[in-house]
Design a protein around this motif. Sequence first.
Motif, PDB file in Angstrom:
ATOM      1  N   UNK A  18      41.613  86.641  24.705  1.00 44.90           N
ATOM      2  CA  UNK A  18      41.566  87.660  25.772  1.00 44.90           C
ATOM      3  C   UNK A  18      42.883  87.675  26.550  1.00 44.90           C
ATOM      4  N   UNK A  19      43.945  87.939  25.823  1.00 52.57           N
ATOM      5  CA  UNK A  19      45.275  87.864  26.419  1.00 52.57           C
ATOM      6  C   UNK A  19      45.506  88.946  27.462  1.00 52.57           C
ATOM      7  N   UNK A  20      44.791  90.056  27.336  1.00 50.23           N
ATOM      8  CA  UNK A  20      44.982  91.161  28.289  1.00 50.23           C
ATOM      9  C   UNK A  20      44.641  90.783  29.707  1.00 50.23           C
ATOM     10  N   UNK A  21      43.888  89.693  29.863  1.00 47.69           N
ATOM     11  CA  UNK A  21      43.491  89.280  31.209  1.00 47.69           C
ATOM     12  C   UNK A  21      44.217  88.015  31.676  1.00 47.69           C
ATOM     13  N   UNK A  22      45.337  87.722  31.043  1.00 48.31           N
ATOM     14  CA  UNK A  22      46.205  86.671  31.596  1.00 48.31           C
ATOM     15  C   UNK A  22      46.775  87.216  32.907  1.00 48.31           C
ATOM     16  N   UNK A  23      46.649  86.450  33.994  1.00 43.54           N
ATOM     17  CA  UNK A  23      47.195  86.937  35.265  1.00 43.54           C
ATOM     18  C   UNK A  23      48.706  86.786  35.282  1.00 43.54           C
ATOM     19  N   UNK A  24      49.411  87.914  35.253  1.00 40.71           N
ATOM     20  CA  UNK A  24      50.883  87.841  35.203  1.00 40.71           C
ATOM     21  C   UNK A  24      51.544  88.395  36.464  1.00 40.71           C
ATOM     22  N   UNK A  25      50.782  89.132  37.277  1.00 45.09           N
ATOM     23  CA  UNK A  25      51.410  89.773  38.436  1.00 45.09           C
ATOM     24  C   UNK A  25      50.475  89.731  39.648  1.00 45.09           C
ATOM     25  N   UNK A  26      50.547  88.632  40.427  1.00 44.75           N
ATOM     26  CA  UNK A  26      49.641  88.475  41.572  1.00 44.75           C
ATOM     27  C   UNK A  26      49.769  89.619  42.579  1.00 44.75           C
ATOM     28  N   UNK A  49      56.942  89.406  29.065  1.00 48.73           N
ATOM     29  CA  UNK A  49      56.477  88.363  29.999  1.00 48.73           C
ATOM     30  C   UNK A  49      55.246  87.656  29.414  1.00 48.73           C
ATOM     31  N   UNK A  50      54.269  88.441  28.972  1.00 52.24           N
ATOM     32  CA  UNK A  50      53.072  87.837  28.375  1.00 52.24           C
ATOM     33  C   UNK A  50      53.357  87.243  27.004  1.00 52.24           C
ATOM     34  N   UNK A  51      54.223  87.929  26.244  1.00 47.71           N
ATOM     35  CA  UNK A  51      54.548  87.439  24.904  1.00 47.71           C
ATOM     36  C   UNK A  51      55.200  86.062  24.976  1.00 47.71           C
ATOM     37  N   UNK A  52      56.012  85.839  26.028  1.00 45.15           N
ATOM     38  CA  UNK A  52      56.670  84.533  26.187  1.00 45.15           C
ATOM     39  C   UNK A  52      55.628  83.435  26.382  1.00 45.15           C
ATOM     40  N   UNK A  53      54.573  83.752  27.131  1.00 47.90           N
ATOM     41  CA  UNK A  53      53.500  82.761  27.320  1.00 47.90           C
ATOM     42  C   UNK A  53      52.865  82.443  25.966  1.00 47.90           C
ATOM     43  N   UNK A  54      52.592  83.486  25.178  1.00 49.33           N
ATOM     44  CA  UNK A  54      51.943  83.274  23.879  1.00 49.33           C
ATOM     45  C   UNK A  54      52.844  82.503  22.924  1.00 49.33           C
ATOM     46  N   UNK A  55      54.128  82.804  22.961  1.00 55.99           N
ATOM     47  CA  UNK A  55      55.074  82.102  22.082  1.00 55.99           C
ATOM     48  C   UNK A  55      55.206  80.641  22.519  1.00 55.99           C
TER      49      UNK A  55
END
Length: 434
Positions: free
Chosen positions: A268-276, A345-351
């Motif tokens: 469920x990567x779409x719900x990674x909090x990336x921008x508070x 930004x999210x891709x970096x977390x996944x990588x």
Amino acid sequence: MGRSGQYDAPRPSGQQRAAATNDPGGRSDSAAVRRNNLSLVLRRLHDHGPRSRAAIAAETALNKATVSSLVGELMARGLIRETGRRVEGVVGRPAQLIELDGAGLGVLGLEVNVDYLATYATDLAGRVLVDRRVSFDAVAVTPAVVLRRLAGMGRSALAAMSRAGARPIGVTVAVPGLVDVAAGQVVLAPNLHWSDVPVGAQIAAALGVDDVPVRVENEANLAALAEYWQGAEAGTSHLVYVSGEIGVGGGVIVDRRLLRGADGFSGEVGHMPVDPAGTRCGCGRVGCWETTIGFARLIALAGGDRPIDPSRDPEERLAEVVTRAAAGDARAAGAFDEVGRWLAVGAAILVNLFNPKALVLGGYFARAADRIVPIVTRELTRLALAGDAAGCRVTASALGFDAAVRGAAGLVVEQVLDNPAAVSSSTGATSQSA
Ligand SMILES: [Zn+2]
């Protein structure tokens, strides 16, 4: 098949042989060996094409008598056939070539998404029988109405399958949300506003095919499997798929297996909090990744004071943004830049987490790959800890919006390849308990 079913396992190779002639266990062991050997022979033909019984025996290290018996059983189930062509054997008379048949067996994928419904059907040999997607506002009506409409499309697809001479052996329904696979239940689908919907039971009842198993799966997991089985990165053993639709889903292949997590809810990567400091997501939280890169975000960024008609098919809306950007509309071009930066930004977390060899971008990201992929590639090098050393290719899905529904159909094929004995000789339907 249990929730840790084998369909997402690597295609077995010749090393994974089971010694049919040397079975020290009881009857259940020998049934399991038989099932594994049927799978081994069928996969050989599926993956490598027509070959003789002798060649199969040599490649699988099964003895010739065993292979003859397995071939006979697979033929009786309508899964393989003799081609009528012969090859010269090493000794004796020329050998018949055997090939995958499956023209009489059909698999069906169905997909619910926020703004469309889709069906995709093939026969077991991969011949495409139905490939259909229609715009549909699934949020405006109740789940029961959505599922009735989807089942109506499913019945049309089954009729087309029947006209092509194929009997259905399995159905998979792709849904953008958390799925309890064992129960066939959608636990939560934020963008559809669904919770605890018994999708499997309702679709099975509405399709009216009693003896055909209906399975429910997360759409991004199915898309990741489709990419791994048949996409541009087919066979890449460490792969992360990210879908760009209204919602953003993900599927992670680690060492050739779909990562499911403890309850099947991973990805469920779409719900990674990336921008508070961001905007509220369909899930109720603030600043989820999909609020920064989902299709609605692109359309909102690109539209500005010239809004894009929300009733149009998503492909038409996307085409409008692409056209505007190409015509020099700074707002449309800037929308792709903004989405691309947040994607990275999210891709970096996944990588950083998974060290994949490929990041496959699906849905609208793939359709706008010319604009999005270069930005993500550049930013990812900057943001991932390993930088260039991460060696992660950013690629566009070749399957586009069809990835999930193709994965849905493909999953049924994989189940048959894993357990050919589930296809009955008489009716062609699979058995749930086999
Ligand atoms: Zn969210």
